[in-house]
Scaffold this motif. Structure first.
Motif, PDB file in Angstrom:
ATOM      1  N   VAL A 110      18.909  -5.409  -7.280  1.00 13.47           N
ATOM      2  CA  VAL A 110      18.417  -4.228  -7.989  1.00 13.47           C
ATOM      3  C   VAL A 110      16.938  -4.017  -7.697  1.00 13.47           C
ATOM      4  CG1 VAL A 110      17.951  -3.222 -10.256  1.00 13.47           C
ATOM      5  CG2 VAL A 110      20.121  -4.386  -9.834  1.00 13.47           C
ATOM      6  N   ALA A 111      16.158  -5.093  -7.737  1.00 18.51           N
ATOM      7  CA  ALA A 111      14.722  -4.984  -7.503  1.00 18.51           C
ATOM      8  C   ALA A 111      14.427  -4.443  -6.120  1.00 18.51           C
ATOM      9  CB  ALA A 111      14.060  -6.347  -7.697  1.00 18.51           C
ATOM     10  N   VAL A 112      15.106  -4.971  -5.130  1.00 18.59           N
ATOM     11  CA  VAL A 112      14.885  -4.513  -3.765  1.00 18.59           C
ATOM     12  C   VAL A 112      15.291  -3.050  -3.618  1.00 18.59           C
ATOM     13  CG1 VAL A 112      15.586  -4.795  -1.369  1.00 18.59           C
ATOM     14  CG2 VAL A 112      15.058  -6.798  -2.748  1.00 18.59           C
ATOM     15  N   GLN A 113      16.409  -2.662  -4.235  1.00 21.10           N
ATOM     16  CA  GLN A 113      16.841  -1.268  -4.172  1.00 21.10           C
ATOM     17  C   GLN A 113      15.807  -0.342  -4.804  1.00 21.10           C
ATOM     18  OE1 GLN A 113      20.704  -1.084  -6.021  1.00 21.10           O
ATOM     19  NE2 GLN A 113      21.656  -2.418  -4.485  1.00 21.10           N
ATOM     20  N   LEU A 114      15.258  -0.761  -5.946  1.00 20.17           N
ATOM     21  CA  LEU A 114      14.270   0.068  -6.634  1.00 20.17           C
ATOM     22  C   LEU A 114      13.028   0.278  -5.782  1.00 20.17           C
ATOM     23  CD1 LEU A 114      14.450  -1.380 -10.255  1.00 20.17           C
ATOM     24  CD2 LEU A 114      15.157   0.898  -9.535  1.00 20.17           C
ATOM     25  N   LEU A 115      12.634  -0.738  -5.043  1.00 17.22           N
ATOM     26  CA  LEU A 115      11.425  -0.639  -4.254  1.00 17.22           C
ATOM     27  C   LEU A 115      11.631  -0.017  -2.888  1.00 17.22           C
ATOM     28  CD1 LEU A 115       9.352  -3.859  -4.953  1.00 17.22           C
ATOM     29  CD2 LEU A 115       8.838  -1.524  -5.582  1.00 17.22           C
ATOM     30  N   THR A 116      12.837  -0.136  -2.340  1.00 16.02           N
ATOM     31  CA  THR A 116      13.057   0.357  -0.980  1.00 16.02           C
ATOM     32  C   THR A 116      13.580   1.786  -0.940  1.00 16.02           C
ATOM     33  OG1 THR A 116      15.269  -0.657  -0.960  1.00 16.02           O
ATOM     34  CG2 THR A 116      13.458  -1.942  -0.031  1.00 16.02           C
ATOM     35  N   GLU A 117      13.935   2.353  -2.089  1.00 17.83           N
ATOM     36  CA  GLU A 117      14.451   3.720  -2.106  1.00 17.83           C
ATOM     37  C   GLU A 117      13.473   4.691  -1.453  1.00 17.83           C
ATOM     38  OE1 GLU A 117      15.325   4.607  -6.128  1.00 17.83           O
ATOM     39  OE2 GLU A 117      17.313   3.711  -6.097  1.00 17.83           O
ATOM     40  N   ASP A 118      12.176   4.510  -1.746  1.00 19.17           N
ATOM     41  CA  ASP A 118      11.170   5.421  -1.199  1.00 19.17           C
ATOM     42  C   ASP A 118      10.069   4.664  -0.465  1.00 19.17           C
ATOM     43  OD1 ASP A 118      10.078   4.203  -3.381  1.00 19.17           O
ATOM     44  OD2 ASP A 118       9.143   6.007  -4.202  1.00 19.17           O
ATOM     45  N   SER A 119      10.386   3.468   0.025  1.00 17.38           N
ATOM     46  CA  SER A 119       9.368   2.669   0.706  1.00 17.38           C
ATOM     47  C   SER A 119       9.079   3.207   2.101  1.00 17.38           C
ATOM     48  CB  SER A 119       9.823   1.208   0.819  1.00 17.38           C
ATOM     49  OG  SER A 119       9.685   0.536  -0.398  1.00 17.38           O
ATOM     50  N   PRO A 120       7.807   3.304   2.467  1.00 21.02           N
ATOM     51  CA  PRO A 120       7.472   3.649   3.846  1.00 21.02           C
ATOM     52  C   PRO A 120       7.969   2.555   4.781  1.00 21.02           C
ATOM     53  CG  PRO A 120       5.567   3.837   2.388  1.00 21.02           C
ATOM     54  CD  PRO A 120       6.629   3.129   1.623  1.00 21.02           C
ATOM     55  N   ALA A 121       8.170   2.910   6.043  1.00 18.29           N
ATOM     56  CA  ALA A 121       8.688   1.947   7.008  1.00 18.29           C
ATOM     57  C   ALA A 121       7.755   0.759   7.180  1.00 18.29           C
ATOM     58  CB  ALA A 121       8.918   2.638   8.345  1.00 18.29           C
ATOM     59  N   HIS A 122       6.452   0.968   6.956  1.00 20.22           N
ATOM     60  CA  HIS A 122       5.478  -0.096   7.176  1.00 20.22           C
ATOM     61  C   HIS A 122       5.171  -0.893   5.914  1.00 20.22           C
ATOM     62  CE1 HIS A 122       3.267   3.511   5.897  1.00 20.22           C
ATOM     63  NE2 HIS A 122       2.453   2.673   5.291  1.00 20.22           N
ATOM     64  N   ALA A 123       5.899  -0.672   4.825  1.00 21.85           N
ATOM     65  CA  ALA A 123       5.613  -1.375   3.577  1.00 21.85           C
ATOM     66  C   ALA A 123       5.915  -2.862   3.717  1.00 21.85           C
ATOM     67  CB  ALA A 123       6.424  -0.778   2.429  1.00 21.85           C
ATOM     68  N   ASP A 124       5.078  -3.673   3.067  1.00 21.70           N
ATOM     69  CA  ASP A 124       5.253  -5.120   3.065  1.00 21.70           C
ATOM     70  C   ASP A 124       5.945  -5.514   1.767  1.00 21.70           C
ATOM     71  OD1 ASP A 124       5.042  -7.849   3.438  1.00 21.70           O
ATOM     72  OD2 ASP A 124       2.993  -7.936   2.670  1.00 21.70           O
ATOM     73  N   LEU A 125       7.152  -6.079   1.873  1.00 17.16           N
ATOM     74  CA  LEU A 125       7.933  -6.487   0.701  1.00 17.16           C
ATOM     75  C   LEU A 125       8.035  -7.993   0.638  1.00 17.16           C
ATOM     76  CD1 LEU A 125      10.933  -3.986   0.790  1.00 17.16           C
ATOM     77  CD2 LEU A 125       9.098  -4.012  -0.882  1.00 17.16           C
ATOM     78  N   SER A 126       7.872  -8.539  -0.565  1.00 12.88           N
ATOM     79  CA  SER A 126       8.067  -9.968  -0.775  1.00 12.88           C
ATOM     80  C   SER A 126       8.583 -10.182  -2.187  1.00 12.88           C
ATOM     81  CB  SER A 126       6.757 -10.743  -0.565  1.00 12.88           C
ATOM     82  OG  SER A 126       5.753 -10.279  -1.445  1.00 12.88           O
ATOM     83  N   SER A 127       9.153 -11.340  -2.457  1.00 10.69           N
ATOM     84  CA  SER A 127       9.715 -11.612  -3.779  1.00 10.69           C
ATOM     85  C   SER A 127       9.215 -12.946  -4.303  1.00 10.69           C
ATOM     86  CB  SER A 127      11.245 -11.610  -3.728  1.00 10.69           C
ATOM     87  OG  SER A 127      11.714 -12.626  -2.862  1.00 10.69           O
ATOM     88  N   GLY A 128       9.327 -13.119  -5.606  1.00 11.78           N
ATOM     89  CA  GLY A 128       8.887 -14.356  -6.241  1.00 11.78           C
ATOM     90  C   GLY A 128       9.132 -14.261  -7.737  1.00 11.78           C
ATOM     91  N   GLU A 129       8.247 -14.857  -8.527  1.00 14.46           N
ATOM     92  CA  GLU A 129       8.364 -14.813  -9.979  1.00 14.46           C
ATOM     93  C   GLU A 129       7.022 -14.465 -10.608  1.00 14.46           C
ATOM     94  OE1 GLU A 129       9.932 -18.408 -11.599  1.00 14.46           O
ATOM     95  OE2 GLU A 129      11.995 -17.948 -10.981  1.00 14.46           O
ATOM     96  N   VAL A 130       7.098 -13.783 -11.750  1.00 16.14           N
ATOM     97  CA  VAL A 130       5.929 -13.507 -12.574  1.00 16.14           C
ATOM     98  C   VAL A 130       6.252 -14.006 -13.975  1.00 16.14           C
ATOM     99  CG1 VAL A 130       4.541 -11.704 -13.660  1.00 16.14           C
ATOM    100  CG2 VAL A 130       5.087 -11.542 -11.236  1.00 16.14           C
ATOM    101  N   ASP A 131       5.556 -15.021 -14.418  1.00 10.34           N
ATOM    102  CA  ASP A 131       5.812 -15.659 -15.711  1.00 10.34           C
ATOM    103  C   ASP A 131       7.296 -15.978 -15.892  1.00 10.34           C
ATOM    104  OD1 ASP A 131       5.113 -16.809 -18.138  1.00 10.34           O
ATOM    105  OD2 ASP A 131       5.294 -14.926 -19.259  1.00 10.34           O
TER     106      ASP A 131
END
Length: 223
Positions: free
Chosen positions: A126-147
């Motif tokens: 879900v997170a990746v879908q939310l961010l990639t729906e309108d992401s530019p081709a050159h966007a830098d994506l990474s994942s991890g944890e926050v608290d």
């Protein structure tokens, strides 16, 4: 803002009711759901107080009006996006009396509850879908944890869009974080800066690193 302590272990599994960030005193917090006008007026008065005492009135008056207009316009734009909070640097940083061109906008995304007995989409998908729906081709994506919560980080340079009132390009970093205890809610912290006039310059790089450090102070509030 004062430093915040991590919530007690007994609350870590409870639904999150809010968040806390550690920001330097040069940054102002503008709540966008309630108390907005009071916060805006406080920031404006603090800014006016730093104007030279002997400045001519015919110069100071128009300056104050233009400053207030631009500031209120920024706040109104944030409220139109149904955002929760806006953070802006409003006092000089360091000895150079420099206020960086930057902002942090906090919003919330609520997804429709999933129906039926079919396989549920994982939070990471879900997170990746939310961010990639309108992401530019050159966007830098990474994942991890926050608290302790799943987070996806997106970084890119947004081109100027004069027709929308954005006259210069900006460097943007977004954290989208799954809200504990509620799989349909996602917290989004969006940082934007123009650097020193070039979103790829050294100042922009330093401010992006600073924002990543700010997000390391993020803590959920459970009551």
């Amino acid at each position: 803002m004062p430093a915040e302590q991590r919530e007690a272990a007994g609350h870590e599994s409870a639904p999150a009711t809010g968040y806390r960030l550690l920001l330097p005193s040069q940054w102002a917090h503008i709540p966008l759901r309630q108390g907005t006008e009071e916060a805006v007026e406080q920031v404006l008065q603090q800014t006016y107080a730093r104007l030279p005492a002997g400045a001519p009135a015919d110069k100071v008056g128009p300056y104050k009006q233009e400053l207030a207009r631009r500031f209120r316009e920024s706040v109104a734009t944030a409220r139109e996006r149904n955002a929760l909070d806006l953070y802006l640097p409003v006092r000089p940083v360091g000895d150079e009396e420099f206020i960086p061109g930057a902002s942090i906008l906090v919003t919330e995304t609520v997804l429709p509850a999933q129906k039926g007995d079919g396989p549920r989409t994982s939070p990471s998908e879900v997170a990746v879908q939310l961010l990639t729906e309108d992401s530019p081709a050159h966007a830098d994506l990474s994942s991890g944890e926050v608290d302790g919560a799943l987070a996806v980080r997106r970084e890119h340079v947004a081109a100027a869009t004069p027709d929308r009132g954005t006259l210069v390009a900006s460097r943007r970093v977004e954290y989208i974080v799954s809200v504990p205890g509620d799989p349909n809610r996602w917290f989004v912290a969006a940082f934007s800066t123009i650097g020193g006039g070039d979103p790829r310059d050294e100042l922009a790089e330093a401010l992006v690193e600073w924002f990543d450090a700010v997000m390391a102070t993020f803590r959920w509030r459970h009551r």
